[in-house]
Structure formats: C-alpha cells, structure tokens
Design a protein around this motif. Structure first.
Motif, PDB file in Angstrom:
ATOM      1  N   HIS A  64      44.274  46.789  50.761  1.00 16.94           N
ATOM      2  CA  HIS A  64      43.081  45.961  50.706  1.00 16.94           C
ATOM      3  C   HIS A  64      41.996  46.672  49.919  1.00 16.94           C
ATOM      4  O   HIS A  64      42.047  47.880  49.698  1.00 16.94           O
ATOM      5  CB  HIS A  64      42.595  45.550  52.103  1.00 16.94           C
ATOM      6  CG  HIS A  64      42.240  46.706  52.982  1.00 16.94           C
ATOM      7  ND1 HIS A  64      41.018  47.314  52.946  1.00 16.94           N
ATOM      8  CD2 HIS A  64      42.966  47.365  53.919  1.00 16.94           C
ATOM      9  CE1 HIS A  64      40.992  48.293  53.831  1.00 16.94           C
ATOM     10  NE2 HIS A  64      42.152  48.361  54.439  1.00 16.94           N
ATOM     11  N   CYS A  65      41.021  45.897  49.495  1.00 18.13           N
ATOM     12  CA  CYS A  65      39.950  46.427  48.667  1.00 18.13           C
ATOM     13  C   CYS A  65      38.729  45.564  48.903  1.00 18.13           C
ATOM     14  O   CYS A  65      38.840  44.367  49.185  1.00 18.13           O
ATOM     15  CB  CYS A  65      40.345  46.388  47.191  1.00 18.13           C
ATOM     16  SG  CYS A  65      39.048  46.980  46.084  1.00 18.13           S
ATOM     17  N   SER A  66      37.564  46.186  48.807  1.00 21.94           N
ATOM     18  CA  SER A  66      36.330  45.450  49.075  1.00 21.94           C
ATOM     19  C   SER A  66      35.812  44.693  47.856  1.00 21.94           C
ATOM     20  O   SER A  66      34.750  44.078  47.914  1.00 21.94           O
ATOM     21  CB  SER A  66      35.252  46.411  49.607  1.00 21.94           C
ATOM     22  OG  SER A  66      35.020  47.450  48.679  1.00 21.94           O
ATOM     23  N   CYS A  67      36.561  44.708  46.753  1.00 21.11           N
ATOM     24  CA  CYS A  67      36.106  43.950  45.584  1.00 21.11           C
ATOM     25  C   CYS A  67      36.466  42.470  45.729  1.00 21.11           C
ATOM     26  O   CYS A  67      37.207  42.079  46.627  1.00 21.11           O
ATOM     27  CB  CYS A  67      36.700  44.524  44.292  1.00 21.11           C
ATOM     28  SG  CYS A  67      38.412  44.058  43.964  1.00 21.11           S
ATOM     29  N   PHE A  68      35.990  41.677  44.803  1.00 19.22           N
ATOM     30  CA  PHE A  68      36.192  40.233  44.867  1.00 19.22           C
ATOM     31  C   PHE A  68      37.669  39.855  44.877  1.00 19.22           C
ATOM     32  O   PHE A  68      38.117  39.035  45.675  1.00 19.22           O
ATOM     33  CB  PHE A  68      35.474  39.573  43.673  1.00 19.22           C
ATOM     34  CG  PHE A  68      35.700  38.098  43.591  1.00 19.22           C
ATOM     35  CD1 PHE A  68      35.014  37.250  44.439  1.00 19.22           C
ATOM     36  CD2 PHE A  68      36.600  37.572  42.679  1.00 19.22           C
ATOM     37  CE1 PHE A  68      35.219  35.874  44.377  1.00 19.22           C
ATOM     38  CE2 PHE A  68      36.817  36.208  42.614  1.00 19.22           C
ATOM     39  CZ  PHE A  68      36.124  35.355  43.465  1.00 19.22           C
ATOM     40  N   VAL A  75      46.308  41.615  44.830  1.00 18.24           N
ATOM     41  CA  VAL A  75      46.365  43.017  44.420  1.00 18.24           C
ATOM     42  C   VAL A  75      45.404  43.210  43.250  1.00 18.24           C
ATOM     43  O   VAL A  75      45.439  42.460  42.284  1.00 18.24           O
ATOM     44  CB  VAL A  75      47.798  43.401  43.994  1.00 18.24           C
ATOM     45  CG1 VAL A  75      47.827  44.808  43.417  1.00 18.24           C
ATOM     46  CG2 VAL A  75      48.733  43.300  45.187  1.00 18.24           C
ATOM     47  N   CYS A  76      44.536  44.193  43.362  1.00 17.66           N
ATOM     48  CA  CYS A  76      43.548  44.410  42.302  1.00 17.66           C
ATOM     49  C   CYS A  76      43.792  45.751  41.617  1.00 17.66           C
ATOM     50  O   CYS A  76      44.586  46.571  42.069  1.00 17.66           O
ATOM     51  CB  CYS A  76      42.136  44.353  42.888  1.00 17.66           C
ATOM     52  SG  CYS A  76      41.789  45.728  43.992  1.00 17.66           S
ATOM     53  N   LYS A  77      43.059  45.963  40.531  1.00 12.79           N
ATOM     54  CA  LYS A  77      43.232  47.197  39.753  1.00 12.79           C
ATOM     55  C   LYS A  77      42.881  48.432  40.567  1.00 12.79           C
ATOM     56  O   LYS A  77      43.437  49.508  40.338  1.00 12.79           O
ATOM     57  CB  LYS A  77      42.382  47.131  38.481  1.00 12.79           C
ATOM     58  CG  LYS A  77      40.896  46.961  38.740  1.00 12.79           C
ATOM     59  CD  LYS A  77      40.116  46.688  37.461  1.00 12.79           C
ATOM     60  CE  LYS A  77      38.648  46.445  37.783  1.00 12.79           C
ATOM     61  NZ  LYS A  77      37.856  46.087  36.598  1.00 12.79           N
ATOM     62  N   HIS A  78      41.962  48.289  41.529  1.00 10.18           N
ATOM     63  CA  HIS A  78      41.593  49.454  42.345  1.00 10.18           C
ATOM     64  C   HIS A  78      42.751  49.898  43.241  1.00 10.18           C
ATOM     65  O   HIS A  78      42.987  51.086  43.427  1.00 10.18           O
ATOM     66  CB  HIS A  78      40.359  49.120  43.202  1.00 10.18           C
ATOM     67  CG  HIS A  78      39.236  48.523  42.417  1.00 10.18           C
ATOM     68  ND1 HIS A  78      38.850  47.206  42.532  1.00 10.18           N
ATOM     69  CD2 HIS A  78      38.450  49.071  41.463  1.00 10.18           C
ATOM     70  CE1 HIS A  78      37.851  46.967  41.689  1.00 10.18           C
ATOM     71  NE2 HIS A  78      37.591  48.072  41.030  1.00 10.18           N
ATOM     72  N   MET A  79      43.438  48.911  43.816  1.00  7.41           N
ATOM     73  CA  MET A  79      44.595  49.244  44.662  1.00  7.41           C
ATOM     74  C   MET A  79      45.675  49.927  43.830  1.00  7.41           C
ATOM     75  O   MET A  79      46.285  50.910  44.258  1.00  7.41           O
ATOM     76  CB  MET A  79      45.191  47.980  45.278  1.00  7.41           C
ATOM     77  CG  MET A  79      44.329  47.314  46.327  1.00  7.41           C
ATOM     78  SD  MET A  79      45.241  45.878  46.984  1.00  7.41           S
ATOM     79  CE  MET A  79      43.895  44.789  47.391  1.00  7.41           C
TER      80      MET A  79
HETATM   81 ZN   LIG Z   1      39.539  46.041  44.064  1.00  2.00          ZN
END
Ligand SMILES: [Zn+2]
Length: 95
Positions: A64-68, A75-79
């Motif tokens: 999980h990630c706190s971004c939008f 799945v986002c780039k931060h993960m």
């Molecule tokens: Zn993210």
C-alpha cells in the motif's frame, strides 16, 4: 528478510512506465526510513510529497501507499521502487 521476487519478475510484472519511474526513484535515493516488519518492507518515499509505502515480501503486487494511485488500490511507482530496494538494498541498479 529476503523478498520472494527478483528484479526480472518485477520488471516484467509491471508496465514499462511504472518500471522506469520506480527505477528513477530508486536511483535518486528517494527511498528513506526503510524498515523490515512482519508484513514485508516499509519506507518513506520522497517525491512531490513524501509517501508512506509498504510492500509485501511475498509479492510486489501486494502493498500500500499513501499516494493517489496507491489509495485507489493500484500498484504505484513508489511500491515498485520499494520492491526494487528490497531486492538490491541500495546496490546499483543495472538495467
Ligand atoms: Zn505511491
């Protein structure tokens, strides 16, 4: 803790844009405050904002990630950047 995935699996498991962006985040040293826990890995990833990110040790699709993007369940780039970190632990990324 050793993740159950490697760079090849991550690279071919996400779309190219996400991989490129995640690799950029990793190479820029924006992954900070990394910790290992029961679930997997957590970190604070710096960007336009800073994001609280977690990724499972079992799957780079599970986190999980706190971004939008992360908050909408994707799945986002931060993960993915954190998944790369989990594999390399700061070692240089060879593309
Ligand atoms: Zn993210």
């Amino acid at each position: 803790m050793v993740p159950q995935y490697d760079l090849e699996k991550i690279k071919f498991g996400v779309d190219e844009k996400t991989w490129e962006r995640a690799a950029g985040i990793y190479e820029a040293g924006k992954i900070t405050e990394t910790e290992e826990g029961y679930f997997g890995f957590t970190a604070r990833v710096l960007g336009t904002h800073s994001y609280d990110v977690a990724i499972s040790e079992d799957s780079f699709n599970c986190g999980h990630c706190s971004c939008f993007v992360g908050q909408s369940g994707n799945v986002c780039k931060h993960m993915i950047a954190l998944a790369i970190w989990a594999v390399l632990r700061g070692a240089p990324l060879k593309k």
